[in-house]
Design an enzyme around this catalytic site. Structure first.
Site, mmCIF file in Angstrom:
data_model
loop_
_atom_site.group_PDB
_atom_site.id
_atom_site.type_symbol
_atom_site.label_atom_id
_atom_site.label_comp_id
_atom_site.label_asym_id
_atom_site.label_seq_id
_atom_site.Cartn_x
_atom_site.Cartn_y
_atom_site.Cartn_z
ATOM 1 N N HIS A 1 1.587 4.572 -2.849
ATOM 2 C CA HIS A 1 1.724 6.025 -2.717
ATOM 3 C C HIS A 1 2.961 6.518 -3.469
ATOM 4 C CE1 HIS A 1 -1.579 6.640 -0.032
ATOM 5 N NE2 HIS A 1 -1.082 5.887 0.943
ATOM 6 N N HIS B 1 0.839 -1.199 0.000
ATOM 7 C CA HIS B 1 0.000 0.000 0.000
ATOM 8 C C HIS B 1 0.878 1.255 0.000
ATOM 9 C CE1 HIS B 1 -3.223 2.782 1.367
ATOM 10 N NE2 HIS B 1 -2.253 3.295 2.118
ATOM 11 N N GLU B 2 1.882 1.291 0.867
ATOM 12 C CA GLU B 2 2.783 2.452 0.929
ATOM 13 C C GLU B 2 3.551 2.624 -0.380
ATOM 14 O OE1 GLU B 2 2.785 4.645 3.314
ATOM 15 O OE2 GLU B 2 1.309 3.482 4.454
ATOM 16 N N GLU C 1 -5.662 7.111 -1.002
ATOM 17 C CA GLU C 1 -5.697 5.885 -0.205
ATOM 18 C C GLU C 1 -6.347 4.740 -0.986
ATOM 19 O OE1 GLU C 1 -4.231 5.308 2.717
ATOM 20 O OE2 GLU C 1 -3.434 7.344 2.479
#
Length: 442
Positions: A308, A304-305, A384
């Protein structure tokens, strides 16, 4: 611009106070909506059955309600304090005290940059002193009651003192340089200030994790093992230029968990809080079960990071912040020498640059900054969802769902929110929205 100036001429101080209280009433209304929703949902709702147990739901409900009540109290306290201070022309008094202090210690009391530095120190000391009881209550009552606080009173005192000293060491020279640019930059000083701020931000992004963050927490290289090897494989699969892997001892302060990426170009770092990784979680007093995620769940969080990073969310957020800052400094440039603005705050015979910055950046632009805050929340929510989708594309969708549920449980996050409250406050979408988006067919 003429109508705006006319508004200032009529009575800027009372207009500002009205804006402050209107914003408070809006936020208070939203919190009442959320509280009303929670009071209707005392029992475990069917929509979260199977996600969290009744025991965890009850604890999350109680924790969230306590935080909501405390937040409302802080807002009321802050607004009453701000109103009182503005009505007694506090900034004029702070400025006069700064001049007297300079005279007392034999410094040049006519040097505006020096007086501004002293004034900022006075303001920060007073602000930190006034808000200290709230910090103590939040840490040793609210967080301690629900098992999150790990700080001892001695550690808390040392931590607060260190934070204050570091903040002054950074902020005061920054302010002095900024005022010098404003006073010597001519008609285009706002452009030079903007460039200077960008340079400072980039510089801080370099030195903060290397110099400042280690002053507060212990960072150690992630030991060799299955987790480290799999993280390196994950980073290589998306061409993330991983340079170092750290685990930070966040458990000495709180049992809340986190992970983040930082660094420039080919020197990227990944930092994991020990509270995020189950095998590194240190049980606190009274705890019988280790919190944190299993290896595949930690990998999903990092995927997930990495989303970003892949979609340049940090850069986009930085650019959005620069648009906001440039707008603020442009407005300040327009009002730099507008005397009624200073008079409204008690400055009849002087127009200090520092005070002008405070008036414009903290009060005049309340409507614009409130709008930008909401826009930022909307954009961050989109980011997100995109990062979650990236993790799913990499094959970590199921593990990400498990990690989100586990982190929600470990942090006693309440899963249900009033839509209006959530859309205003939550840059991270609530759990059910994220799980639904991950499950959705592309």
């Amino acid at each position: 611009m003429s109508s705006f100036v006319k508004l200032i001429e009529e009575n800027i101080l009372y207009e500002i106070l009205i804006l402050i209280w209107l914003l408070f009433l809006w936020e208070f209304y939203l919190s009442l909506r959320q509280k009303a929703l929670m009071m209707r949902l005392i029992d475990l709702p069917k929509c979260v059955e199977g996600l969290i147990t009744k025991d965890v739901y009850d604890k999350a409900h109680s924790y969230s309600l306590d935080k909501l009540n405390f937040s409302n109290f802080k807002d009321i306290y802050s607004n009453l304090l701000t109103t009182s201070l503005l009505l007694v022309f506090c900034y004029h008094h702070f400025w006069q005290w700064s001049i007297e202090i300079a005279k007392y210690v034999g410094l040049n009391h006519e040097n505006e940059i020096l007086i501004s530095a002293i004034c900022m120190l006075i303001i920060n000391v007073i602000y930190d002193t006034i808000t200290l009881p709230l910090k103590i209550y939040g840490t040793f009552v609210v967080e301690q009651k629900h098992g999150f606080n790990k700080e001892t009173p001695l550690f808390f005192v040392k931590d607060q003192l260190l934070k204050f000293i570091v903040a002054q060491v950074i902020a005061i020279p920054f302010l002095c340089a900024m005022i010098w640019i404003i006073k010597n930059g001519g008609d285009y000083f706002f452009l030079y200030v903007w460039i200077f701020v960008i340079i400072v931000i980039l510089f801080m992004m370099i030195i903060y994790p290397e110099v400042i963050a280690p002053l507060f927490d212990k960072y150690t290289p992630l030991p060799d093992g299955d987790l480290k090897r799999k993280i390196e494989v994950l980073a290589a699969s998306v061409n993330f230029p991983l340079y170092k892997l750290f685990i930070v001892e966040g458990s000495k302060r709180s049992s809340h968990s986190n992970a983040y990426l930082y660094g420039f170009h080919k020197h990227k770092r990944i930092v994991l809080f020990d509270t995020l990784v189950k095998e590194y979680y240190k049980l606190g007093e009274g705890e019988t079960k280790a919190k944190g995620c299993e290896t595949d769940e930690v990998l999903a969080v990092l995927a997930h990071e990495l989303g970003h990073w892949k979609y340049s969310h940090t850069l986009k957020g930085f650019l959005l912040a620069q648009v906001s800052f440039l707008t603020n400094i442009l407005l300040y440039a327009k009002l730099l020498n507008y005397k009624p603005m200073y008079v409204a705050f008690g400055f009849l015979d002087s127009q200090p640059t520092f005070i002008g910055l405070i008036i414009v950046s903290m009060y005049i632009v309340i409507p614009f900054n409130t709008l930008m805050k909401f826009v930022t929340v909307v954009i961050c929510r989109k980011f997100e969802f995109e990062a979650d989708k990236f993790a799913k594309i990499l094959g970590h969708g199921d593990a990400l769902k498990r990690s989100l549920i586990k982190l929600q449980e470990d942090n006693l996050g309440y899963p249900l929110y009033d839509k209006l409250y959530s859309s205003w406050h939550h840059s991270h979408p609530p759990l059910l929205e994220r799980l639904g988006a991950i499950d959705k067919e592309d």
